[in-house]
Design an enzyme around this catalytic site. Structure first.
Site, PDB file in Angstrom:
ATOM      1  CG  ASP A  39      -0.362  -0.169   2.490  1.00 52.66           C
ATOM      2  OD1 ASP A  39       1.074  -0.212   2.428  1.00 52.66           O
ATOM      3  OD2 ASP A  39      -0.859  -0.267   3.621  1.00 52.66           O
ATOM      4  CE  LYS A  49       1.479   4.525  14.721  1.00 57.24           C
ATOM      5  NZ  LYS A  49       0.008   4.234  14.656  1.00 57.24           N
ATOM      6  CG  ASP A 106       0.244   4.620   4.617  1.00 56.24           C
ATOM      7  OD1 ASP A 106      -0.685   4.206   3.734  1.00 56.24           O
ATOM      8  OD2 ASP A 106       0.343   4.321   5.760  1.00 56.24           O
TER       9      ASP A 106
END
Length: 360
Positions: free
Chosen positions: A111, A162, A223
């Protein structure tokens, strides 16, 4: 390097309703299934043998691509019975690889639209003697991504989740979703259970002293996980901002497939794609959007940064901006749908039923 693994098993939940009937890599971008662009770029970089790691709607891939000979490739298909994660999917197809233990294998996430110099990534892998080499890209706001700091030689020093605070942002480099693995590293991934390369394989390799090399390439990277990103990626392919040898036509403001019908006074701009059998009516204005096969856009409709599913029908004077219309859905005349709206497959919206402004 002559072979690769493409990870195409995800459900694409963030892209629904685009992925209700179609696996994410098979949703058309710039006139062909997105996966076609990845396969064509891999072939252009010298790859000859590709194994597709499939899962969700796995039956769709092989009827379209066959043995890959149409693209100059040899393609094989391996289907996961249960989701195995990125690392598990890679391990699950290992038996189909022909490479020796020390030879490189290219791995792509299904993707990511990227202008990555694949040959340069392989060359970096070979010259540094790495066990795994990673494509890294730099982003302005890395808070939504895992961070991958490297030392002065490009060697990866950590994999960080993250960041939650400004102090945790120690680099703007993120994992861009393309790798070169030494074949023996693939064989060492545990078999038969879910494994994440990002959370398990890579950190474990670092902990045992393996050499993980990063190569920063920030030419183009996107993305395609959200509808807005997917529409943008398709437009960028048509406009020539994102490179692909698989775009079926010249780069420019519009791409109209051969059996589509577009009224003479309709205006198509911003990388708009009109799929096979679609029909665009008089005076319609479409900007930066994808109109999939068999869809109908009636006269006077205005569509911006949106995706219209197969066989969907958009009524006269309807205004769409930043929306996704599912396969077979009908949006009647004089509606106005704005950013973030998703109309599900086969849904029907009556004339003038939804607006964000006055109808006068």
């Amino acid at each position: 390097m002559t072979e690769a693994i493409l990870l195409v098993g995800g459900k694409g939940t963030r892209l629904r309703p685009l992925t209700v009937n179609t696996p994410k890599p098979m949703v058309p971008a710039a006139g062909v299934p997105f996966l076609t662009h990845q396969l064509a770029r891999a072939r252009a970089a010298g790859v000859e043998h590709i194994v597709l790691a499939t899962s969700y709607l796995a039956e769709v891939f092989e009827p379209y691509f066959g043995d890959g000979s149409g693209l100059g490739l040899h393609i094989e298909y391996v289907t996961e019975e249960e989701p195995l994660g990125t690392g598990g999917a890679i391990r699950n197809v290992a038996a189909r690889l022909h490479s020796g233990p020390d030879e490189p294998v290219l791995i792509f996430n299904g993707d990511i639209l990227t202008g990555l110099d694949i040959r340069a990534l392989v060359a970096t892998h070979e010259t540094t003697g790495a066990d795994v080499s990673l494509h890294l890209t730099r982003v302005e706001d890395p808070r939504a991504y895992g961070l991958v700091p490297t030392d002065a030689t490009g060697r990866v020093t950590a994999f960080l989740e993250k960041p939650q605070t400004p102090e945790e942002i120690v680099t703007d480099q993120i994992n861009a979703g393309a790798y070169v693995f030494r074949r023996s590293v693939i064989d060492a991934i545990p078999a038969g259970r879910p494994v994440s390369v990002e959370r398990e394989t890579f950190p474990d390799l670092l902990a045992t002293g393996a050499h993980l090399q990063g190569m920063v390439d920030s030419t183009y990277w996107l993305d395609l996980g959200t509808p807005q990103a997917f529409v943008r990626g398709s437009a960028d392919l048509v406009l020539g901002r994102a490179p692909s040898p698989a775009v079926p036509g010249r780069c420019g403001d519009r791409l109209v497939l051969p059996t589509a019908r577009v009224a003479a006074d309709a205006k198509l701009t911003g990388g708009t794609v009109v799929g096979d059998g679609a029909r665009i009516g008089e005076g319609a204005r479409i900007t930066g959007s994808t109109i999939l096969s068999g869809a109908v856009v009636e006269p006077g409709a205005v569509i911006t940064d949106s995706l219209i599913g197969t066989r969907a029908h958009i009524g006269e004077r309807t205004i769409l901006s930043g929306t996704v219309i599912g396969d077979g859905a009908v949006v009647g005349p004089d509606n106005e749908l704005r950013e973030g709206v998703r109309v599900w497959c086969d849904a029907k919206i009556p004339a003038g039923a939804l607006r964000f402004s006055s109808d006068q």
